[in-house]
Design a protein around this motif. Structure first.
Motif, PDB file in Angstrom:
ATOM      1  N   UNK A 160       1.073 -28.611  39.056  1.00 39.73           N
ATOM      2  CA  UNK A 160      -0.477 -28.409  39.353  1.00 39.73           C
ATOM      3  C   UNK A 160      -0.421 -26.965  39.709  1.00 39.73           C
ATOM      4  N   UNK A 161      -1.549 -26.417  39.289  1.00 43.07           N
ATOM      5  CA  UNK A 161      -1.657 -24.619  39.202  1.00 43.07           C
ATOM      6  C   UNK A 161      -2.504 -24.373  40.610  1.00 43.07           C
ATOM      7  N   UNK A 162      -2.437 -24.128  41.652  1.00 41.98           N
ATOM      8  CA  UNK A 162      -2.891 -23.474  43.183  1.00 41.98           C
ATOM      9  C   UNK A 162      -3.166 -21.839  42.746  1.00 41.98           C
ATOM     10  N   UNK A 199      -7.379 -25.607  41.291  1.00 43.58           N
ATOM     11  CA  UNK A 199      -6.343 -26.367  41.422  1.00 43.58           C
ATOM     12  C   UNK A 199      -6.708 -26.736  39.241  1.00 43.58           C
ATOM     13  N   UNK A 200      -5.184 -26.456  38.607  1.00 40.31           N
ATOM     14  CA  UNK A 200      -5.393 -26.334  37.241  1.00 40.31           C
ATOM     15  C   UNK A 200      -4.312 -27.175  37.121  1.00 40.31           C
ATOM     16  N   UNK A 237       2.333 -23.417  42.649  1.00 36.43           N
ATOM     17  CA  UNK A 237       2.896 -24.862  41.758  1.00 36.43           C
ATOM     18  C   UNK A 237       2.738 -25.928  43.124  1.00 36.43           C
ATOM     19  N   UNK A 238       2.458 -27.027  42.769  1.00 34.52           N
ATOM     20  CA  UNK A 238       2.446 -28.128  43.418  1.00 34.52           C
ATOM     21  C   UNK A 238       2.816 -29.689  43.085  1.00 34.52           C
ATOM     22  N   UNK A 265       0.887 -30.680  48.654  1.00 38.02           N
ATOM     23  CA  UNK A 265      -0.722 -29.218  48.828  1.00 38.02           C
ATOM     24  C   UNK A 265      -0.260 -28.393  48.808  1.00 38.02           C
ATOM     25  N   UNK A 266      -0.859 -27.369  48.435  1.00 37.46           N
ATOM     26  CA  UNK A 266      -0.186 -25.965  48.525  1.00 37.46           C
ATOM     27  C   UNK A 266      -0.750 -25.326  49.762  1.00 37.46           C
ATOM     28  N   UNK A 267       0.091 -24.338  50.227  1.00 37.38           N
ATOM     29  CA  UNK A 267      -0.324 -23.551  51.730  1.00 37.38           C
ATOM     30  C   UNK A 267      -0.448 -21.876  50.612  1.00 37.38           C
TER      31      UNK A 267
END
Length: 417
Positions: free
Chosen positions: A358-360, A398-399, A373-374, A379-381
């Motif tokens: 997932x691209x955040x 999120x994509x 990315x995650x 999670x993304x931080x």
């Protein structure tokens, strides 16, 4: 002086009496009494039990003559001939000859000879013509093996052509309806002949018949239908949608098809080794069904084709069902309730569902601050060292390629020191 030339002539004496002779212009000779001479036996007569026998039947030839009573002790030998060639031999040489199972080639002119053993008297009968009749073939029948004429491609087909009767050489032939080609010819004396197709193929299905002929009169059998079933080839499994577009909610058609195989065909679809669908194609061909995809539909798929002759399996295909991301949650964590310049703030963005990666993206107002990315469960931080200019509405996105989702906005106020 020329020598006296004399000419002798002989007459057959049939009556007793006094006989004289004279030479021309000469007186009669002295009388001579002659008694009549009898033949030892008359010309033999050849008789046949039948003059126009059918083939395979016996014929008896008799050579008939009669010795006078006073000569009954004289021994006679008899011989039988066809076209001047002797057909009987041996020491007995009896007045009868048995011809067993005469054939067409036994036709011809026959005569017999009677002769004394010692005195050399030999007499020949008048010829008798014997014409052997050929029995035309009748009662033709075609039989197939295996019975019923249903074969699998590659099997051996035996076609047995028989007649109930007929004599002599019989010419058998085998034919397929709709073609002018003679498949096989055999000439033999047997009433049954066989022709084999050792490895039958699909294009040899059809109607077959045979013929028999022994006197230019041809008989044709009834036609027999031959069907050839084709084992199924390994089936091909297909998905109607490319792998990149298989996401939850999408309807995908699964198809299973063989290139060759006689119907009916039973298709079975498998997911992770378990049957999920049965489908029948009565005339052969393909089978298919639709799946409305869920996340649980990911995994290995295969299909099976079974037409009762062979069972074949397809290659395994893997289906990965993509899950669109859920709406992410943005959490801001600060060391104290009121953020001031110089504080460190952590922004955490996480979508609970969605196929990874997932691209955040992190936003302040409409400005992208950072991307990363995650994987699922991660999670993304984003860490910020605050200034007063960092005040504003924060959000994250999120994509995973199936439509981006934006979090709710979170307000951050940063005061000066």
């Amino acid at each position: 002086m020329k020598p006296l030339q004399e000419t002798w002539s002989y007459i057959k004496v049939e009556k007793s009496g006094q006989y004289q002779c004279r030479i021309q212009n000469s007186p009669l000779s002295n009388p001579v009494f002659l008694s009549s001479l009898r033949e030892l036996f008359p010309l033999p007569i050849l008789r046949s039990t039948i003059l126009e026998p059918s083939e395979e039947t016996p014929v008896t030839l008799s050579c008939e003559t009669q010795l006078p009573p006073e000569k009954e002790n004289i021994q006679l030998h008899f011989s039988f001939f066809r076209y001047g060639r002797i057909i009987s031999s041996g020491q007995k040489r009896a007045p009868k000859l048995q011809l067993s199972k005469v054939q067409k080639e036994d036709s011809g002119a026959y005569f017999c000879v009677a002769e004394t053993v010692t005195s050399g008297v030999r007499k020949k009968s008048h010829p008798v013509w014997i014409q052997v009749q050929r029995i035309p073939v009748f009662g033709i029948h075609l039989e197939v093996n295996p019975p019923g004429g249903q074969l699998t491609e590659g099997q051996t087909l035996a076609l047995l052509c028989s007649v109930a009767g007929g004599t002599g050489n019989i010419m058998f032939s085998w034919h397929k309806e709709g073609t002018e080609t003679v498949l096989k010819k055999k000439t033999q004396r047997s009433l049954v002949a066989e022709f084999e197709i050792l490895t039958i193929s699909e294009n040899e299905a059809g109607k077959y018949y045979c013929t028999a002929n022994n006197i230019n009169r041809q008989l044709r059998s009834k036609s027999v239908s031959i069907s050839v079933k084709i084992p199924v080839s390994p089936p091909i499994l297909t998905f109607s949608t490319p792998q990149a577009q298989t996401f939850v909610g999408k309807v995908v058609e699964l198809g299973c098809k063989v290139q060759r195989g006689s119907g009916p065909i039973l298709y079975r679809f498998y997911h992770e080794g378990k049957i999920i669908k049965n489908s029948s194609a009565p005339l052969g061909g393909a089978a298919s069904f639709n799946l409305s995809l869920t996340e649980q539909h990911s995994g290995n798929y295969s299909c099976e084709a079974d037409n009762g002759i062979a069972v074949q399996f397809s290659k395994v295909l893997t289906l990965s069902v993509k899950v669109p991301v859920s709406r992410p949650l943005l959490i801001l964590s600060a060391p104290k309730p009121q953020a001031t310049a110089g504080d460190m703030v952590e922004l955490r963005c996480e979508a609970k569902k969605g196929t990874t990666p997932i691209l955040y993206r992190f936003f302040r107002q409409d400005t992208i601050l950072e991307t990363g990315w995650a994987f699922l469960g991660e999670a993304a931080f984003l860490n910020l060292s605050l200034t007063t200019e960092d005040s504003g509405i924060y959000s994250c996105e999120a994509d995973n390629g199936f439509g981006p989702q934006l979090s709710e906005g979170v307000k951050l106020s940063v005061t000066g020191i």
